[in-house]
Design a protein around this motif. Structure first.
Motif, PDB file in Angstrom:
ATOM      1  N   MET A  64       0.841  -1.195   0.000  1.00 18.12           N
ATOM      2  CA  MET A  64       0.000   0.000   0.000  1.00 18.12           C
ATOM      3  C   MET A  64       0.876   1.245   0.000  1.00 18.12           C
ATOM      4  N   ARG A  65       0.474   2.219  -0.822  1.00 25.89           N
ATOM      5  CA  ARG A  65       1.203   3.484  -0.888  1.00 25.89           C
ATOM      6  C   ARG A  65       0.316   4.584  -0.299  1.00 25.89           C
ATOM      7  N   ILE A  66       0.831   5.272   0.701  1.00 24.26           N
ATOM      8  CA  ILE A  66       0.050   6.309   1.384  1.00 24.26           C
ATOM      9  C   ILE A  66       0.734   7.656   1.215  1.00 24.26           C
ATOM     10  N   GLY A  67      -0.081   8.677   0.992  1.00 26.04           N
ATOM     11  CA  GLY A  67       0.409  10.040   0.944  1.00 26.04           C
ATOM     12  C   GLY A  67       0.070  10.763   2.232  1.00 26.04           C
ATOM     13  N   LEU A  68       1.063  11.379   2.859  1.00 19.15           N
ATOM     14  CA  LEU A  68       0.880  12.125   4.101  1.00 19.15           C
ATOM     15  C   LEU A  68       1.098  13.604   3.819  1.00 19.15           C
ATOM     16  N   ILE A  69       0.083  14.423   4.119  1.00 17.74           N
ATOM     17  CA  ILE A  69       0.169  15.860   3.873  1.00 17.74           C
ATOM     18  C   ILE A  69       0.241  16.583   5.214  1.00 17.74           C
ATOM     19  N   GLY A  70       1.371  17.224   5.471  1.00 14.44           N
ATOM     20  CA  GLY A  70       1.580  17.921   6.732  1.00 14.44           C
ATOM     21  C   GLY A  70       2.611  17.208   7.576  1.00 14.44           C
ATOM     22  N   THR A  71       3.728  17.878   7.861  1.00 17.52           N
ATOM     23  CA  THR A  71       4.793  17.247   8.645  1.00 17.52           C
ATOM     24  C   THR A  71       5.170  18.116   9.849  1.00 17.52           C
ATOM     25  N   GLY A  72       4.152  18.680  10.491  1.00 16.11           N
ATOM     26  CA  GLY A  72       4.366  19.335  11.773  1.00 16.11           C
ATOM     27  C   GLY A  72       4.548  18.275  12.846  1.00 16.11           C
ATOM     28  N   ARG A  73       4.252  18.627  14.093  1.00 15.96           N
ATOM     29  CA  ARG A  73       4.511  17.691  15.193  1.00 15.96           C
ATOM     30  C   ARG A  73       3.719  16.394  15.029  1.00 15.96           C
ATOM     31  N   ILE A  74       2.408  16.506  14.816  1.00 15.72           N
ATOM     32  CA  ILE A  74       1.603  15.286  14.711  1.00 15.72           C
ATOM     33  C   ILE A  74       1.847  14.587  13.375  1.00 15.72           C
ATOM     34  N   GLY A  75       2.079  15.368  12.306  1.00 15.64           N
ATOM     35  CA  GLY A  75       2.374  14.758  11.018  1.00 15.64           C
ATOM     36  C   GLY A  75       3.678  13.974  11.044  1.00 15.64           C
ATOM     37  N   THR A  76       4.671  14.496  11.733  1.00 12.91           N
ATOM     38  CA  THR A  76       5.938  13.784  11.873  1.00 12.91           C
ATOM     39  C   THR A  76       5.746  12.479  12.637  1.00 12.91           C
ATOM     40  N   PHE A  77       4.923  12.537  13.679  1.00 11.02           N
ATOM     41  CA  PHE A  77       4.625  11.308  14.432  1.00 11.02           C
ATOM     42  C   PHE A  77       3.940  10.297  13.523  1.00 11.02           C
ATOM     43  N   HIS A  78       2.943  10.750  12.757  1.00 11.15           N
ATOM     44  CA  HIS A  78       2.231   9.849  11.848  1.00 11.15           C
ATOM     45  C   HIS A  78       3.186   9.253  10.811  1.00 11.15           C
ATOM     46  N   ALA A  79       4.125  10.059  10.337  1.00 11.40           N
ATOM     47  CA  ALA A  79       5.080   9.547   9.353  1.00 11.40           C
ATOM     48  C   ALA A  79       5.891   8.395   9.935  1.00 11.40           C
ATOM     49  N   GLY A  80       6.289   8.534  11.184  1.00 12.02           N
ATOM     50  CA  GLY A  80       7.032   7.458  11.824  1.00 12.02           C
ATOM     51  C   GLY A  80       6.212   6.192  11.954  1.00 12.02           C
ATOM     52  N   VAL A  81       4.952   6.350  12.341  1.00 15.79           N
ATOM     53  CA  VAL A  81       4.068   5.189  12.504  1.00 15.79           C
ATOM     54  C   VAL A  81       3.838   4.505  11.160  1.00 15.79           C
ATOM     55  N   LEU A  82       3.496   5.280  10.147  1.00 14.38           N
ATOM     56  CA  LEU A  82       3.174   4.702   8.838  1.00 14.38           C
ATOM     57  C   LEU A  82       4.393   4.076   8.182  1.00 14.38           C
ATOM     58  N   SER A  83       5.560   4.683   8.357  1.00 19.45           N
ATOM     59  CA  SER A  83       6.767   4.132   7.732  1.00 19.45           C
ATOM     60  C   SER A  83       7.151   2.786   8.332  1.00 19.45           C
ATOM     61  N   ARG A  84       6.702   2.552   9.567  1.00 20.18           N
ATOM     62  CA  ARG A  84       7.000   1.267  10.222  1.00 20.18           C
ATOM     63  C   ARG A  84       5.889   0.237  10.036  1.00 20.18           C
ATOM     64  N   HIS A  85       4.753   0.649   9.517  1.00 17.94           N
ATOM     65  CA  HIS A  85       3.610  -0.261   9.444  1.00 17.94           C
ATOM     66  C   HIS A  85       3.863  -1.367   8.417  1.00 17.94           C
TER      67      HIS A  85
END
Length: 334
Positions: free
Chosen positions: A1-22
């Motif tokens: 699955m390919r996901i696009g994440l829009i927004g890399t502030g504090r919560i976006g950065t956290f989400h990026a870490g979670v999704l990159s490890r999923h």
């Protein structure tokens, strides 16, 4: 699955870490209004940085996670819907009812999925409380007390963009009150205080608020919030019934000190903020979204849930301005 994440502030950065490890996310593309910040997050998480949100949609993804500035949420939700993409969005959909309703119409017209980020629904304590209430353990529920206290005010520039304390902060309490009890709010009476830092008065906001909410079965609930709780980040819910009483968020990191001689000791490491307190819940809600996208689970928090929470917040703002009880029926639902 390919996901696009829009927004890399504090919560976006956290989400990026979670999704990159999923385990189910094979590729993650991130974008931000500040391309350099997106590039930094991409480098840190092994993701791909896109120059802007436009490329997220142009390059092709299976789903979109929106963690951008609030003002951009509604348009990004609409773009995802028109592209036929499932979307996860941090609350709120928009800061007003017209913007919220417009985005929801786009989602409904496209027949796509929109999951909202009310992370408390995935917290172990709130989940256990919901189960106990629904099981009858408490008997007839008569009183609910909800508390959200931030350890320090946000930057002054954030306040005019936040929507105010009811829409930005207490909206979480309004959502979780409905989710835990299974009841609807029919009336609110709200008040607030702006006697703290002057930036709240300058923004037309309050730094502390209290709300009395009446549920459709007669249960009474109070919800209080403040931006100025120096002891630490404090989020709790107490539910009292004829048979028993329970508390969510009461542990050895709760920033409260008992004055009783035999009381528990003060927390030695109080919660510093929302991300630390709710990190497991944030991870769980994204895992749920991945399963929704894969067709393995039902949407746990759709846009209409967010609309209802916003309508309660709108009723609170009206109540505060006019110094009167406000029926939820007074706030448009469509």
């Amino acid at each position: 699955m390919r996901i696009g994440l829009i927004g890399t502030g504090r919560i976006g950065t956290f989400h990026a870490g979670v999704l990159s490890r999923h385990r189910e996310v094979g590729s993650l593309v991130v974008a931000d209004a500040d391309p350099a910040r997106a590039a930094e997050v991409a480098d840190r998480t092994g993701s791909t940085a896109a120059p802007s949100a436009d490329e997220i949609f142009a390059w092709g993804v299976d789903a979109v996670v929106i963690a951008s500035a609030t003002a951009a949420h509604a348009e990004l939700i609409a773009r995802a819907a028109r592209a036929g993409l499932p979307a996860f969005c941090e609350k709120p959909i928009a800061l007003d009812l017209p913007g919220t309703l417009g985005a929801l119409r786009e989602v409904e017209s496209a027949g796509t999925v929109l999951q909202l980020g009310f992370m408390r629904r995935f917290d172990a304590g709130y989940t256990a409380a919901r189960e106990l209430v629904r099981s009858g353990r408490l008997g007839r529920l008569h009183t609910v007390r909800a508390i959200t206290s931030d350890p320090a005010p946000p930057p002054a520039a954030y306040l005019p963009l936040s929507g105010g304390l009811y829409r930005d902060c207490l909206v979480h309490d309004f959502d979780i009150l409905r989710w835990v009890t299974g009841r609807e709010v029919v009336e609110v009476y709200a008040t607030g205080s702006d006697t703290g830092p002057s930036m709240f008065r300058d923004a037309g906001d309050v730094d502390t608020a209290a709300v009395l909410l009446t549920l459709d079965d007669g249960t009474l609930a109070t919800a209080t919030a403040t931006r100025c709780n120096g002891a630490g980040y404090d989020v709790r819910m107490e539910l009292a019934g004829e048979l028993d009483q329970i508390a969510v968020g009461l542990d050895d990191r709760t920033p409260i000190t008992s004055t009783e001689p035999q009381g528990p000791p003060a927390a030695t490491k109080p919660w510093p903020g929302f991300l630390e307190r709710f990190a497991p819940a944030y991870e769980a809600e994204l895992d749920a979204f991945v399963r929704v996208v894969q067709g393995e689970a039902e949407n746990p928090c759709d846009g209409h849930e967010a609309l209802t929470a916003l309508r309660i917040a709108e009723a609170c703002e009206l109540s505060r301005r006019e110094h009167r009880p406000v029926r939820l029926a007074e706030i448009p639902a469509d």
